[in-house]
Design a protein around this motif. Structure first.
Motif, PDB file in Angstrom:
ATOM      1  N   SER A  65      -0.967  10.134   2.362  1.00  0.00           N
ATOM      2  CA  SER A  65      -1.380  10.002   0.922  1.00  0.00           C
ATOM      3  C   SER A  65      -3.045   9.359   0.942  1.00  0.00           C
ATOM      4  O   SER A  65      -3.603   9.703   0.170  1.00  0.00           O
ATOM      5  N   ARG A  66      -2.986   8.320   1.894  1.00  0.00           N
ATOM      6  CA  ARG A  66      -4.156   7.490   1.578  1.00  0.00           C
ATOM      7  C   ARG A  66      -4.632   6.882   0.428  1.00  0.00           C
ATOM      8  O   ARG A  66      -5.544   6.379   0.153  1.00  0.00           O
ATOM      9  N   ASP A  67      -3.556   6.836  -0.412  1.00  0.00           N
ATOM     10  CA  ASP A  67      -3.595   6.338  -1.756  1.00  0.00           C
ATOM     11  C   ASP A  67      -3.733   4.751  -1.594  1.00  0.00           C
ATOM     12  O   ASP A  67      -3.176   4.074  -0.824  1.00  0.00           O
ATOM     13  N   THR A  68      -4.558   4.122  -2.536  1.00  0.00           N
ATOM     14  CA  THR A  68      -4.647   2.719  -2.365  1.00  0.00           C
ATOM     15  C   THR A  68      -3.495   1.866  -2.619  1.00  0.00           C
ATOM     16  O   THR A  68      -3.203   0.863  -1.776  1.00  0.00           O
ATOM     17  N   GLU A  69      -2.551   2.376  -3.405  1.00  0.00           N
ATOM     18  CA  GLU A  69      -1.155   1.446  -3.584  1.00  0.00           C
ATOM     19  C   GLU A  69      -0.465   1.728  -2.304  1.00  0.00           C
ATOM     20  O   GLU A  69       0.328   0.729  -1.992  1.00  0.00           O
ATOM     21  N   ASP A  70      -0.391   2.952  -1.860  1.00  0.00           N
ATOM     22  CA  ASP A  70       0.486   3.169  -0.400  1.00  0.00           C
ATOM     23  C   ASP A  70      -0.159   2.238   0.559  1.00  0.00           C
ATOM     24  O   ASP A  70       0.611   1.755   1.345  1.00  0.00           O
ATOM     25  N   LEU A  71      -1.339   2.086   0.557  1.00  0.00           N
ATOM     26  CA  LEU A  71      -1.907   1.462   1.651  1.00  0.00           C
ATOM     27  C   LEU A  71      -1.672  -0.344   1.391  1.00  0.00           C
ATOM     28  O   LEU A  71      -1.270  -0.951   2.344  1.00  0.00           O
ATOM     29  N   HIS A  72      -1.625  -0.419  -0.029  1.00  0.00           N
ATOM     30  CA  HIS A  72      -1.280  -2.079  -0.087  1.00  0.00           C
ATOM     31  C   HIS A  72       0.200  -2.103   0.104  1.00  0.00           C
ATOM     32  O   HIS A  72       0.571  -3.309   0.509  1.00  0.00           O
ATOM     33  N   ARG A  73       1.061  -1.254   0.069  1.00  0.00           N
ATOM     34  CA  ARG A  73       2.418  -1.281   0.382  1.00  0.00           C
ATOM     35  C   ARG A  73       2.492  -1.340   1.825  1.00  0.00           C
ATOM     36  O   ARG A  73       3.603  -2.389   2.105  1.00  0.00           O
ATOM     37  N   TRP A  74       2.021  -0.571   2.503  1.00  0.00           N
ATOM     38  CA  TRP A  74       2.071  -0.690   3.735  1.00  0.00           C
ATOM     39  C   TRP A  74       1.954  -2.063   4.340  1.00  0.00           C
ATOM     40  O   TRP A  74       2.457  -2.875   5.267  1.00  0.00           O
ATOM     41  N   ARG A  75       0.547  -2.613   3.732  1.00  0.00           N
ATOM     42  CA  ARG A  75       0.217  -3.849   4.166  1.00  0.00           C
ATOM     43  C   ARG A  75       1.066  -5.059   3.998  1.00  0.00           C
ATOM     44  O   ARG A  75       1.457  -5.871   4.839  1.00  0.00           O
ATOM     45  N   ARG A  76       1.870  -5.050   2.740  1.00  0.00           N
ATOM     46  CA  ARG A  76       3.016  -5.907   2.446  1.00  0.00           C
ATOM     47  C   ARG A  76       4.054  -5.827   3.601  1.00  0.00           C
ATOM     48  O   ARG A  76       4.637  -6.811   3.762  1.00  0.00           O
ATOM     49  N   ARG A  77       4.573  -4.687   3.774  1.00  0.00           N
ATOM     50  CA  ARG A  77       5.556  -4.407   4.801  1.00  0.00           C
ATOM     51  C   ARG A  77       5.055  -4.926   6.173  1.00  0.00           C
ATOM     52  O   ARG A  77       6.033  -5.708   6.703  1.00  0.00           O
TER      53      ARG A  77
END
Length: 262
Positions: free
Chosen positions: A171-183
């Motif tokens: 998706s390259r969506d901002t929220e998805d990137l942030h979720r990946w970062r947290r994981r």
């Protein structure tokens, strides 16, 4: 069979993290740095609790309270992060007009801190919340923890991290990137805590991961964190009134802001 030291080691580690949070929230000269340390320690403790969860060891209430405590500090930390990011970009391209942006962001940061301390002098309410978390953790059945819980906890984190990476890449969506970062960050913290909890298990994982998984995750986390910091600063600069050379500043951030996917 799991060594009996896992429970006591985990309890001692959790207690040290609670003490570190309390110390960071105590009055000191550099409150901005202290808030940063408090949030990092909260994340480490939450990562530890997620790793340890089993059918007897219930972490939900303490984790929710820690999440609220961290979220309550996030606006202060974010306000400081954009100042640091601005200074870093200014050092890279001194000819660009970052100085006035940096001055405004510094005023914004200091104002937010003053307002937070006016609402919660010496972070007293936050200390009270931490006290409740400590009492909750003290009542947990630490002796129930076993090596299989560590294995299951790591497996959960690995699955969630892989799922978050696939979603972010798609998706390259901002929220998805942030979720990946947290994981990524949580898994890295769990791997870093593992030698304290079970040295034999940590050694076996290290032997099976010659690429130094924790170090690689740290590098990836730093990359994703930099992307997040750039996005926060860009959003502020984009709408900040009367910014000299706005187009050049945005162009510098855009050049830095290629998300590390793939």
């Amino acid at each position: 069979m799991s060594p009996p030291a896992i429970g006591p080691a985990a309890r001692a580690l959790a207690a040290r993290e609670c003490t570190a949070i309390a110390e960071a929230l105590s009055p000191q000269p550099d409150v901005h740095d202290a808030v940063h340390r408090a949030r990092k320690t909260i994340r480490r403790l939450r990562a530890l609790l997620a790793l340890l969860e089993n059918s007897h060891f219930e972490t939900g209430q303490a984790d929710a309270a820690l999440r609220r405590l961290g979220q309550g500090l996030s606006a202060l930390r974010d306000a400081h992060v954009v100042v640091d990011t601005c200074q870093r970009l200014a050092a890279q391209q001194p000819a660009l007009p970052w100085a006035e942006v940096g001055r405004r962001l510094t005023v914004r940061r200091d104002t937010r801190l003053a307002q937070a301390l006016a609402r919660d002098p010496a972070f007293a309410r936050r200390h009270a919340a931490l006290g409740r978390i400590v009492r909750d953790l003290q009542g947990q059945p630490w002796e129930s923890l076993a090596r299989r819980d560590l294995r299951k906890g790591l497996a959960r984190s690995e699955r969630r991290t892989a799922k978050a990476e696939k979603r972010a890449a798609r998706s390259r969506d901002t929220e998805d990137l942030h979720r990946w970062r947290r994981r990524v960050r949580r898994l890295r913290m769990q791997l870093e805590a593992l030698p304290t909890l079970d040295s034999a298990l940590a050694a076996s994982i290290k032997r099976s991961s010659p690429g130094q998984q924790a170090r690689a995750l740290h590098t990836l986390g730093d990359q994703l964190g930099w992307q997040q910091d750039l996005r926060m600063l860009r959003n502020l600069v984009r709408v900040m009134p009367g910014v000299e050379g706005r187009r050049a500043l945005l162009a510098q951030m855009d050049a830095e802001g290629v998300a590390p996917l793939g």
